[in-house]
Design an enzyme around this catalytic site. Structure first.
Site, PDB file in Angstrom:
ATOM      1  N   GLU A 248       0.608  -1.240  -0.178  1.00  0.00           N
ATOM      2  CA  GLU A 248      -0.027   0.687  -0.154  1.00  0.00           C
ATOM      3  C   GLU A 248       1.000   1.154  -0.013  1.00  0.00           C
ATOM      4  O   GLU A 248       1.928   1.084   0.361  1.00  0.00           O
ATOM      5  CB  GLU A 248      -0.891  -0.086   1.176  1.00  0.00           C
ATOM      6  CG  GLU A 248      -1.947  -1.299   1.459  1.00  0.00           C
ATOM      7  CD  GLU A 248      -2.217  -1.231   2.805  1.00  0.00           C
ATOM      8  OE1 GLU A 248      -2.416  -0.244   3.592  1.00  0.00           O
ATOM      9  OE2 GLU A 248      -3.226  -1.931   2.996  1.00  0.00           O
ATOM     10  N   LYS A 250       2.449   4.705   1.638  1.00  0.00           N
ATOM     11  CA  LYS A 250       2.320   4.962   2.996  1.00  0.00           C
ATOM     12  C   LYS A 250       2.217   6.983   2.578  1.00  0.00           C
ATOM     13  O   LYS A 250       2.898   7.119   2.560  1.00  0.00           O
ATOM     14  CB  LYS A 250       3.434   4.713   3.742  1.00  0.00           C
ATOM     15  CG  LYS A 250       4.158   5.638   4.687  1.00  0.00           C
ATOM     16  CD  LYS A 250       5.215   5.074   5.746  1.00  0.00           C
ATOM     17  CE  LYS A 250       5.660   5.375   7.392  1.00  0.00           C
ATOM     18  NZ  LYS A 250       4.617   6.510   7.477  1.00  0.00           N
ATOM     19  N   ARG A 255      -2.850   9.830  11.477  1.00  0.00           N
ATOM     20  CA  ARG A 255      -3.461   8.321  12.024  1.00  0.00           C
ATOM     21  C   ARG A 255      -4.033   8.825  12.207  1.00  0.00           C
ATOM     22  O   ARG A 255      -4.556   9.760  13.803  1.00  0.00           O
ATOM     23  CB  ARG A 255      -2.249   7.724  12.649  1.00  0.00           C
ATOM     24  CG  ARG A 255      -3.283   6.266  12.956  1.00  0.00           C
ATOM     25  CD  ARG A 255      -2.404   5.649  11.880  1.00  0.00           C
ATOM     26  NE  ARG A 255      -2.753   3.848  12.450  1.00  0.00           N
ATOM     27  CZ  ARG A 255      -2.188   2.887  12.661  1.00  0.00           C
ATOM     28  NH1 ARG A 255      -0.921   3.183  12.810  1.00  0.00           N
ATOM     29  NH2 ARG A 255      -2.810   1.656  13.089  1.00  0.00           N
ATOM     30  N   ARG A 297      -3.322   8.780  16.837  1.00  0.00           N
ATOM     31  CA  ARG A 297      -2.195   7.625  16.835  1.00  0.00           C
ATOM     32  C   ARG A 297      -2.904   7.415  18.607  1.00  0.00           C
ATOM     33  O   ARG A 297      -2.577   5.925  18.983  1.00  0.00           O
ATOM     34  CB  ARG A 297      -1.005   8.028  16.533  1.00  0.00           C
ATOM     35  CG  ARG A 297      -0.225   7.470  16.728  1.00  0.00           C
ATOM     36  CD  ARG A 297       0.348   5.777  16.464  1.00  0.00           C
ATOM     37  NE  ARG A 297       1.453   6.062  16.492  1.00  0.00           N
ATOM     38  CZ  ARG A 297       2.161   5.491  17.306  1.00  0.00           C
ATOM     39  NH1 ARG A 297       1.772   5.192  18.527  1.00  0.00           N
ATOM     40  NH2 ARG A 297       3.642   5.096  17.096  1.00  0.00           N
ATOM     41  N   GLU A 326      -5.701   7.090   7.585  1.00  0.00           N
ATOM     42  CA  GLU A 326      -4.177   7.909   7.666  1.00  0.00           C
ATOM     43  C   GLU A 326      -4.978   9.515   6.737  1.00  0.00           C
ATOM     44  O   GLU A 326      -5.298   9.111   5.854  1.00  0.00           O
ATOM     45  CB  GLU A 326      -3.228   7.514   6.496  1.00  0.00           C
ATOM     46  CG  GLU A 326      -1.955   8.681   6.753  1.00  0.00           C
ATOM     47  CD  GLU A 326      -1.592   8.706   8.178  1.00  0.00           C
ATOM     48  OE1 GLU A 326      -1.454   7.348   9.496  1.00  0.00           O
ATOM     49  OE2 GLU A 326       0.021   8.993   8.359  1.00  0.00           O
ATOM     50  N   ARG A 440       4.239  -3.678  17.750  1.00  0.00           N
ATOM     51  CA  ARG A 440       4.908  -3.650  16.497  1.00  0.00           C
ATOM     52  C   ARG A 440       5.944  -4.633  15.887  1.00  0.00           C
ATOM     53  O   ARG A 440       6.916  -4.678  17.160  1.00  0.00           O
ATOM     54  CB  ARG A 440       6.412  -2.270  16.680  1.00  0.00           C
ATOM     55  CG  ARG A 440       6.676  -1.740  15.438  1.00  0.00           C
ATOM     56  CD  ARG A 440       7.840  -1.162  15.830  1.00  0.00           C
ATOM     57  NE  ARG A 440       7.317   0.803  16.848  1.00  0.00           N
ATOM     58  CZ  ARG A 440       7.034   0.933  16.183  1.00  0.00           C
ATOM     59  NH1 ARG A 440       6.913   1.530  14.630  1.00  0.00           N
ATOM     60  NH2 ARG A 440       6.585   2.716  16.728  1.00  0.00           N
ATOM     61  N   LYS A 446       7.201  -0.656   6.952  1.00  0.00           N
ATOM     62  CA  LYS A 446       7.486   0.754   6.718  1.00  0.00           C
ATOM     63  C   LYS A 446       8.563   0.264   5.883  1.00  0.00           C
ATOM     64  O   LYS A 446       9.525   0.330   6.150  1.00  0.00           O
ATOM     65  CB  LYS A 446       6.852   1.307   7.327  1.00  0.00           C
ATOM     66  CG  LYS A 446       8.145   1.596   8.525  1.00  0.00           C
ATOM     67  CD  LYS A 446       7.814   2.723   9.384  1.00  0.00           C
ATOM     68  CE  LYS A 446       9.005   2.643  10.770  1.00  0.00           C
ATOM     69  NZ  LYS A 446       8.308   3.753  11.764  1.00  0.00           N
TER      70      LYS A 446
END
Ligand code: ATP
Length: 608
Positions: A248, A250, A255, A297, A326, A440, A446
């Site tokens: 996708e 970024k 967020r 976020r 986002e 995470r 990313k």
């Protein structure tokens, strides 16, 4: 429990620096509380009046607290100021004044619940004359408490309770209460990730133990902790790690977690629901019967900032949903995305509607966590994406582009395409995994512009722990370098990773001093693990987050990052950033600070 007893626990906590002891003291304390008071007690020991995401503002700054103390104990403002100058701590001043006031230690005294209710009432006073009401009520509260309680109750509205631990230590303490060790901490933490309200979890545990906790589920209106991404330094490594995966764009914006419900039951539950219309005025097109909450976020309720997102969400063809996405500012004439700084201008309290017309936003949704009364957290990414496709139709809320790939060439092609469109890079996502709230890991990777071939695969979001006086040229700013820490989420402490003294412009040094003003404290906060060789001239309490770039991560004899992770590579040493430099000051929360484990992962990446 009497509040005086809670204060004795706070005193014991204040006196200890040992994490294990803190956990034990907290466990003993939590074990004594009843179901009705345990949530309030949890919030109070953390210096709050509610869960992380429901910040209650006291609007009672130091100046006003001086007036409170003068009013409470019959001294004049000047004397209170004088004492404050001497001690640097209004809590201690309150304690001293309470002793001199006489009739000191009250028998019985107020309960934890009573003090909590009074503080809530003080924070809630609004409108004309409310400042006066706050002063009088706070003074009355302090007079009705003993001297030790005065120390702590005074610090709470000032945001200065700071006992050196966060929800993480309380989670361990809760595990201790029920198992006598940390063995169920992970189970409690997993629930905390989808319901970040430590008070509520404590109530459940107190009521029926772990059985009740199992029932804690995702709910519309309560934010959940966002899933986060790991990094890898090259397209090659990503393909090696994920095999076949989704790519996708970024998007570099804000967020947003959008909660939506058309049910009247939800409306009745939501305390803030009534003012949805008042937020933006009647012209905004908002339907007062459809509830929308937008969380950032760090789980702050940001609904008031985004009228166009509220309107668009209300029109989605669903009964209820939680979407993850986002938001980014764009130019409506050219359809081009605008830089992050422009999007940031939408983070504001005032002139919201006016700004929303000048700088409109689009939300790119990339996940769905809840749909029509059902949690989708355990569904695979592929299934959730299918769900999302049935919900989002475009317009202000758009579906993020998405392609499944398995080759480096295809990944690079998409990366180049998105960069050419002004986007930040790509997000690569594993196809078969559930949504992991608060985690995470390599389910999401990313890969940003400027990463490939660089020593450090990402910048570090560090916490400013303190600073050193400036010499020579820098003397005029009052700072020559500052110490930066990362978060050790296992021990709930901050460990040092860099001393930054170069690369700042004059205006950045000035801004640094402006930002640390109000955060300075006399002693080193207990939550900081710092080698003697790095002792600061001035200490800064947790509050300022900076983005730091560097050449690489090296082992360090003086820095403490990762020292107690007990892994081979950094045994007997910590890790530090080589040639660290400031990228920018960030509007981030403590929970978002890079962790010692992430530094270790990046360190390992360099070695490969
Ligand atoms: P993090 O959020 O991982 O702590 P950060 O705040 O430094 O890191 P980045 O490293 O730039 O931000 O990237 C992660 C963020 O990118 C996510 O938190 C999310 O806000 C944003 N993002 C943009 N596009 C996507 C996408 N397609 N999928 C998931 N997140 C995305």
């Amino acid at each position: 429990m009497r509040f005086s007893e809670l204060s004795s626990y706070l005193e014991r906590l204040e006196k200890t620096a040992s994490r294990n002891q803190m956990t034990e003291i907290l466990a003993e304390f939590l074990g004594k509380l009843s179901v009705d008071e345990v949530d309030k007690a949890c919030y109070l020991v953390l210096g709050r009046l509610g869960p992380l995401y429901e910040t209650v503002e006291f609007n009672l700054a130091e100046k006003m607290m001086i007036r409170v103390l003068a009013e409470a104990f019959g001294v004049d403002d000047k004397e209170a100021w004088q004492r404050y100058k001497g001690t640097g701590d209004l809590g201690v001043v309150a304690e001293q004044l309470r002793v001199s006031f006489g009739r000191s230690e009250l028998r019985g005294g107020l309960s934890v619940e009573e003090v909590f209710a009074k503080l809530l009432e003080i924070a809630g006073a609004e409108g004309t004359g409310s400042q006066e009401v706050k002063v009088l009520k706070m003074a009355e509260l302090l007079r009705s408490l003993g001297s030790l309680s005065n120390r702590y109750v005074t610090r709470i509205p000032l945001g200065q309770l700071r006992l050196g631990f966060s929800d993480v230590t309380l989670i361990d303490a809760l595990s201790w209460v029920f198992k006598g060790d940390k063995s169920v901490s992970d189970e409690i933490r997993a629930k905390f990730n989808i319901c970040p309200d430590i008070g509520l979890l404590a109530v459940k545990l107190r009521r029926k133990g772990l059985r009740d906790l199992k029932e804690v589920e995702l709910a519309v209106g309560h934010p959940i902790r966002s899933a986060l991404a790991e990094r890898l330094p090259s397209a090659e490594k990503i393909v090696e790690k994920l095999g076949k995966f989704a790519v996708e764009p970024k998007v570099d914006g804000l967020r947003v977690q959008i909660h939506l419900s058309k049910s009247s039951k939800f409306k009745a539950q939501s305390s803030k629901s009534d003012n949805q219309n008042d937020l933006f005025g009647k012209e905004s097109g908002i339907d007062p019967d459809v509830l929308v909450r937008i969380f950032s976020r760090n789980m702050a309720d940001s609904t008031h900032m985004f009228p166009e997102i509220v309107v668009a969400a209300q029109k989605l063809p669903v009964e209820s949903a939680i979407l993850d996405g986002e938001a980014i500012a764009f130019n409506p004439d050219t359809e081009e995305f605008l830089p992050f700084q422009e999007t940031m201008q939408r983070k504001r309290k005032y002139r919201v509607v006016e700004k929303s017309k000048k700088i409109p936003l689009k939300v790119f949704v990339f996940d769905i966590l809840f749909l029509n009364g059902r949690s989708l957290l355990d569904e695979s990414f592929v299934e959730r994406r299918k769900g999302l496709e049935g919900v989002v139709r475009g317009g202000v809320i758009e579906l993020i582009r998405h392609q499944v790939v398995s080759s480096q060439d295809k990944l690079r092609e998409l990366f180049d395409l998105y960069i050419s469109e002004g986007l930040e890079g790509v997000m690569c996502k594993k196809l078969d995994t559930p949504y992991q709230a608060g985690a995470r890991n390599f389910d999401w990777i990313k890969y940003k512009r400027g990463t490939e071939g660089k020593g450090l695969p990402d910048t570090v979001d560090g916490l400013v722990l303190g600073y050193y006086a400036g010499r020579g040229q820098r003397a005029k700013f009052g700072v020559g370098a500052f110490l930066v820490g990362v978060y050790n989420s296992d021990s709930d402490i901050f460990e040092t990773v860099a001393k930054v003294g170069t690369g700042l412009t004059d205006s950045q040094w000035e801004e640094f001093m402006k930002r640390v003003k109000g955060l300075q404290v006399k002693d080193r906060p207990k939550q900081y693990l710092i080698d003697k060789a790095l002792t600061c001239d001035f200490w800064v309490r947790p509050g300022l987050v900076v983005e730091i770039d560097a050449d690489e991560i090296t082992r360090s004899p003086v820095h403490t990052a990762g020292r107690d992770l007990e892994v081979e590579e950094v045994r007997d040493s910590g890790m530090s950033l080589r040639f660290p430099r400031l990228v920018c000051f960030r509007e981030k929360q403590l929970e978002e600070v890079t962790t010692a484990k992430e530094i270790l992962a990046m360190y390992r990446m360099q070695k490969k």
